[in-house]
Design an enzyme around this catalytic site. Structure first.
Site, mmCIF file in Angstrom:
data_model
loop_
_atom_site.group_PDB
_atom_site.id
_atom_site.type_symbol
_atom_site.label_atom_id
_atom_site.label_comp_id
_atom_site.label_asym_id
_atom_site.label_seq_id
_atom_site.Cartn_x
_atom_site.Cartn_y
_atom_site.Cartn_z
ATOM 1 N N HIS A 1 0.854 -1.190 0.000
ATOM 2 C CA HIS A 1 0.000 0.000 0.000
ATOM 3 C C HIS A 1 0.896 1.248 0.000
ATOM 4 C CE1 HIS A 1 -2.844 3.042 1.298
ATOM 5 N NE2 HIS A 1 -3.799 2.224 0.881
ATOM 6 N N GLU B 1 0.784 3.880 1.611
ATOM 7 C CA GLU B 1 1.124 4.383 2.955
ATOM 8 C C GLU B 1 2.281 3.576 3.544
ATOM 9 O OE1 GLU B 1 -2.892 4.272 4.507
ATOM 10 O OE2 GLU B 1 -3.411 5.820 3.048
HETATM 11 P P1 PGA Z 1 -9.717 5.891 0.275
HETATM 12 O O1 PGA Z 1 -8.497 4.857 0.526
HETATM 13 O O2 PGA Z 1 -10.868 5.107 -0.317
HETATM 14 O O3 PGA Z 1 -10.042 6.438 1.638
HETATM 15 O O4 PGA Z 1 -9.213 6.921 -0.671
HETATM 16 C C1 PGA Z 1 -8.220 3.827 -0.377
HETATM 17 C C2 PGA Z 1 -7.016 3.051 0.075
HETATM 18 O O5 PGA Z 1 -6.042 3.648 0.579
HETATM 19 O O6 PGA Z 1 -6.967 1.815 -0.043
#
Ligand code: PGA
Length: 251
Positions: free
Chosen positions: A98, A100
């Site tokens: 991901h 992040e």
């Molecule tokens: P979001 O996040 O739908 O809040 O934009 C998606 C994700 O990070 O998987």
């Protein structure tokens, strides 16, 4: 072969025992009143996996994790959770790479490929996230970024690994921003990703599920899911409420 739609919720660092209880009850009730054609998956934080798995066992909803340890374990890796443990408590999927994790925890393509392999070794289906930043898109580097992120896993794990994997295209500029990719932008990226896999094996490429993620909501999901190469969604914020996750799964 028609690809079955997958709608996956990514709870990120949100949730509590009470929220898991309420969410699971609402999801079960919603599914009892009307079934859903899409496959449903929810990925809460680690402490709530077993609770959610038990509550949703009869509801035909899969539970998955948001991350896993790079070492296979068991071993001296304080604070880590292995793929084997996730499989042991009933997870069927795990998110890897991901944005992040890549940005905040410095996971590079090689670490992501190792996690992808660990997941498969334990019998889990990895959901490999790829996607460019706004800066990369604006400088014309989108394809290069996607080729590198997907290509590293293809090179390390081999194309056959994608028989039992899902890819999620998540443009970083669309995550949590309310700024969704247009259906044209999503389709372009998804077709590009599929072509990378198809170039190595046409059948595996055509059967691969590629999810779109980034500000998917009940009111924009239909347009995105109508794209030829979009096979469902990875949903962050809108997956925390059972009603909105179900609304997305029903478009
Ligand atoms: P979001 O996040 O739908 O809040 O934009 C998606 C994700 O990070 O998987």
């Amino acid at each position: 072969m028609a690809r079955k739609r997958l709608v996956a919720g990514n709870w990120k660092l949100y949730g509590s025992v009470a929220q898991v209880q309420d969410f699971s009850a609402a999801l079960k009730q919603g599914l009892q009143s009307a079934s859903v054609d899409a496959e449903l998956l929810v990925c809460p934080p680690y402490p709530y996996l077993a609770q959610m798995q038990a509550l949703l066992l009869e509801a035909d909803v899969n539970v998955g994790a948001q991350n896993l340890a790079e070492p296979a374990g068991p071993g001296a890796y304080t604070g880590e959770v292995s793929a084997t443990m996730l499989a042991d408590i009933g997870c069927s999927y795990v998110i890897v790479g991901h944005s992040e994790r890549r940005q905040l925890y410095a996971e590079d393509d090689t670490a992501v490929a190792a996690k992808f392999a660990r997941a498969q070794d334990a019998g889990l289906t990895p959901i490999l996230c790829v996607g460019e930043t706004l800066e990369q898109r604006e400088s014309g580097a989108m394809q290069e970024v996607l080729r590198r992120q997907l290509g590293t896993v293809l090179a390390e794990c081999g194309v056959a690994a994608f028989k039992r994997a899902v890819v999620a295209y998540e443009p970083v500029w669309a995550i949590g921003t309310g700024r969704t990719a247009s259906p044209e932008q999503a389709q372009e990226a998804h077709a590009f990703l599929r072509a990378q896999v198809s170039a190595e094996d046409a059948t595996i490429g055509s059967e691969l599920s590629i999810l779109y993620g980034g500000s998917v909501k009940p009111d924009n999901a239909a347009q995105l899911f109508a794209c030829e190469d979009v096979d469902g969604g990875l949903i962050g914020g809108a997956s925390l409420e059972a009603e909105s996750l179900l609304a997305i799964a029903r478009v």
